[in-house]
Structures are given as C-alpha cells and as structure tokens.
Design an enzyme around this catalytic site. Structure first.
Site, PDB file in Angstrom:
ATOM      1  N   ASN A  70      -0.447  -4.041  -5.803  1.00  0.00           N
ATOM      2  CA  ASN A  70      -0.726  -4.154  -4.357  1.00  0.00           C
ATOM      3  C   ASN A  70      -0.854  -5.227  -3.803  1.00  0.00           C
ATOM      4  O   ASN A  70      -0.942  -5.595  -2.712  1.00  0.00           O
ATOM      5  CB  ASN A  70      -2.218  -3.328  -4.385  1.00  0.00           C
ATOM      6  CG  ASN A  70      -3.371  -4.315  -4.687  1.00  0.00           C
ATOM      7  OD1 ASN A  70      -3.345  -5.093  -5.558  1.00  0.00           O
ATOM      8  ND2 ASN A  70      -4.633  -4.492  -4.204  1.00  0.00           N
ATOM      9  N   LYS A  73       3.407   1.263  -3.752  1.00  0.00           N
ATOM     10  CA  LYS A  73       2.751   0.420  -4.933  1.00  0.00           C
ATOM     11  C   LYS A  73       3.398   0.546  -6.420  1.00  0.00           C
ATOM     12  O   LYS A  73       3.245  -0.193  -7.106  1.00  0.00           O
ATOM     13  CB  LYS A  73       1.165   0.983  -5.058  1.00  0.00           C
ATOM     14  CG  LYS A  73       0.300   0.608  -3.858  1.00  0.00           C
ATOM     15  CD  LYS A  73      -1.145   1.054  -4.213  1.00  0.00           C
ATOM     16  CE  LYS A  73      -1.773   0.655  -2.946  1.00  0.00           C
ATOM     17  NZ  LYS A  73      -3.434   0.725  -3.365  1.00  0.00           N
ATOM     18  N   GLY A 113      -5.778  12.336  -7.786  1.00  0.00           N
ATOM     19  CA  GLY A 113      -4.592  11.305  -7.167  1.00  0.00           C
ATOM     20  C   GLY A 113      -4.106  10.461  -8.326  1.00  0.00           C
ATOM     21  O   GLY A 113      -5.181   9.684  -8.777  1.00  0.00           O
ATOM     22  N   TYR A 132     -10.548   4.156   3.903  1.00  0.00           N
ATOM     23  CA  TYR A 132     -11.505   3.283   4.943  1.00  0.00           C
ATOM     24  C   TYR A 132     -11.174   3.330   6.365  1.00  0.00           C
ATOM     25  O   TYR A 132     -11.771   2.833   7.262  1.00  0.00           O
ATOM     26  CB  TYR A 132     -11.728   1.872   4.342  1.00  0.00           C
ATOM     27  CG  TYR A 132     -10.533   1.077   4.472  1.00  0.00           C
ATOM     28  CD1 TYR A 132     -10.290   0.273   5.772  1.00  0.00           C
ATOM     29  CD2 TYR A 132      -9.321   0.910   3.813  1.00  0.00           C
ATOM     30  CE1 TYR A 132      -9.246  -0.466   5.997  1.00  0.00           C
ATOM     31  CE2 TYR A 132      -8.206   0.119   4.142  1.00  0.00           C
ATOM     32  CZ  TYR A 132      -8.217  -0.665   5.073  1.00  0.00           C
ATOM     33  OH  TYR A 132      -7.052  -1.551   5.473  1.00  0.00           O
ATOM     34  N   THR A 141       1.057  -1.361   0.041  1.00  0.00           N
ATOM     35  CA  THR A 141      -0.103  -0.082   0.022  1.00  0.00           C
ATOM     36  C   THR A 141       0.908   1.200  -0.247  1.00  0.00           C
ATOM     37  O   THR A 141       2.013   1.229  -0.249  1.00  0.00           O
ATOM     38  CB  THR A 141      -1.185   0.042   1.254  1.00  0.00           C
ATOM     39  OG1 THR A 141      -2.039   0.996   1.044  1.00  0.00           O
ATOM     40  CG2 THR A 141      -0.127  -0.009   2.455  1.00  0.00           C
TER      41      THR A 141
END
Length: 281
Positions: A93, A72, A132, A226, A68
C-alpha cells in the site's frame, strides 16, 4: 523548505482525504509536500495502465506513492524490492523511492491494529470472520493473527483466493488458525467479530457486504471503508447493538506509517486523527 512529491494510485479515489492529511502533517514538520491523486477511473483501461504509471513515477521523481484498490497486489511485480511485512502479507500500500529503486511496504496491517486497539480494546478474538481476501483483507488477516485471534475464517467471492490467503497465513503463524469459508452465513455462526475488508459500502460501491440478519449484538464489527465514514454495515451493526470501529481508525493508522516512510519523520497520530475527524465532519 524541503519539497516532496507523492501520490495515490487507485480507482474511485476522488473522495480520498489522504492529500489533506499528508500535506497538513508535512506543514507541521516544515516540509512542502504535494500529494497527487492518480485515479484509474479517469482512464478507460483501468488497472492495465499501472505499469506505465509506475514508470512515470520513476521518471517524474516521486518520493513515494500510496497504492489502493485494485492495485495492491498487481503493483508487486513492478517494484524492485519488498519489505518483510509486504512480502508476508502479499500486498503493497506504500511505495518509497530509495535511491534509484522503488520498494514496496505495507502500513495497512499496522494501521488496522493501531485503530482496532484504540476503538475496540476489549474485543473477543476467539472466532473472527474476515470479508475480503484482497490487499487490505490480507493485511487485516495478518494483523489480527498477530493480535492473537484463535480462529480466522476468510470469506471471498473467489474461494481459491481465500484458500490461498489462509494457506499463506498458516505458513507464517503457528496452529493453522486461518481457513477459507464457503459462505458468510456459515462463517458468522458463533463468530465473535467481523472485519469488513471489501470495497462494498464505498461511495462508488454502495450496499451491504452481508445481510443484516447475519449480525448479532454480541459481535464486534470493524469496517475499513472510510468514504463514507458511516457505512450501511456500521448503521446496521449499531442498530442491533454491536460494538464497532469505523474505517477512519485504519485510515489514520496507515497514514501515520506512510508519512514516516515518505519523510523519515514521526507523525503525530493524535493530530492526524483529529484532522481526519474534522475533515469528515
């Protein structure tokens, strides 16, 4: 009982739910899986230690690794081979040991698609803005074009990185549908949806990636962060009436894909999603 050693390399990952998700799903399949967090924030040089960590993973017999932020893309030259999807996206990933080789995969794109279709099945893909152009953003860009986005505008603090991603996408997809935007304000004018694929909003990177005034109730907003599940961006979007997808959807989707790569077994997506929501609650 078969035993597997896997892990996650990244920065600021102590709140990751990946160990609980992968270990519990493995238990349902009769596997004993240990998932080790390898947090770059615990090491002063940070990402500079990545080559040493990949070498250590080879020596210690890791069956696989999740990768992560911020690794990556920097992990790619350290691997022996890449899947077609990882090569297309330009980011990895998931790393899997295949014999004596470490092969890089990307389950972010398929994971995002799975969650997006589940949460926002009627989303208008006419004009999509992506925040991004890093590893996760590249995967989301690839995925949303595969879903049929007619126009994709990419915004990144590094304009050259956004332009490079757009050019790479246009080589893979017809119609030159991707382009780099100089700023979020101009890109979001007339946008039907927003994908937030930066670290902003994470517990370790608090804040809003764009000012709330740039959002409109007619837009959908897809968040990839998240931890926390309810980010400031989602709060703002929901306040003005946008339809939204939280980062949990992508997280579960990519975890389902990673589990199959690690174990060769099919995970139960509904069970993993229910477990994820229970952990968050």
């Amino acid at each position: 009982m078969k035993k597997l050693l896997v892990g996650l390399i990244g920065a600021g990952i102590q709140g990751s739910l990946a160990p609980a998700l992968q270990e519990e799903e493995a238990r349902h399949h009769g596997l004993r899986l240990h998932y080790q967090l390898i947090d770059l924030d615990a090491v002063a040089p940070g990402v500079e230690v990545l080559p040493a960590l990949i070498t250590a993973a080879r020596v210690m017999g890791f069956a696989g690794l999740n990768i992560t932020y911020p690794c990556k893309q920097s992990v790619i030259p350290l691997l022996d081979d890449l899947s077609e999807e990882a090569r297309s996206i330009g980011a990895v990933n998931t790393v899997v040991r295949e014999g004596n080789r470490l092969v890089g995969y990307n389950t972010d794109g398929s994971g995002w698609s799975w969650g997006f279709r589940r949460a926002l099945p009627n989303a208008d893909l006419s004009r999509v803005v992506l925040l991004g152009a890093g590893g996760a953003g590249s995967a989301c860009a690839d995925a949303v074009l595969r879903l049929g986005a007619r126009e994709l505008l990419i915004v990144d603090l590094d304009l050259s990185r956004a332009a490079a991603l757009a050019e790479r996408l246009n080589l893979h997809f017809p119609g030159r549908r991707a382009s780099a935007a100089t700023d979020a304000a101009s890109a979001l004018r007339g946008a039907t949806g927003l994908i937030q694929a930066t670290p902003v909003g994470m517990a370790s990177h608090p804040g809003m990636p764009v000012p709330e005034r740039l959002l409109r109730h007619s837009m959908w907003v897809s968040e990839i962060v998240y931890v926390p599940l309810q980010t400031p961006l989602l709060n703002a979007a929901q306040r003005i009436g946008c339809t939204t997808a939280d980062g949990g959807h992508m997280n579960v989707g990519q975890a389902v894909g990673a589990f199959k790569l690690f174990t060769g077994l099919e995970a139960d997506p509904a069970r993993m999603d229910a477990h994820f929501r229970k952990l968050v609650a």
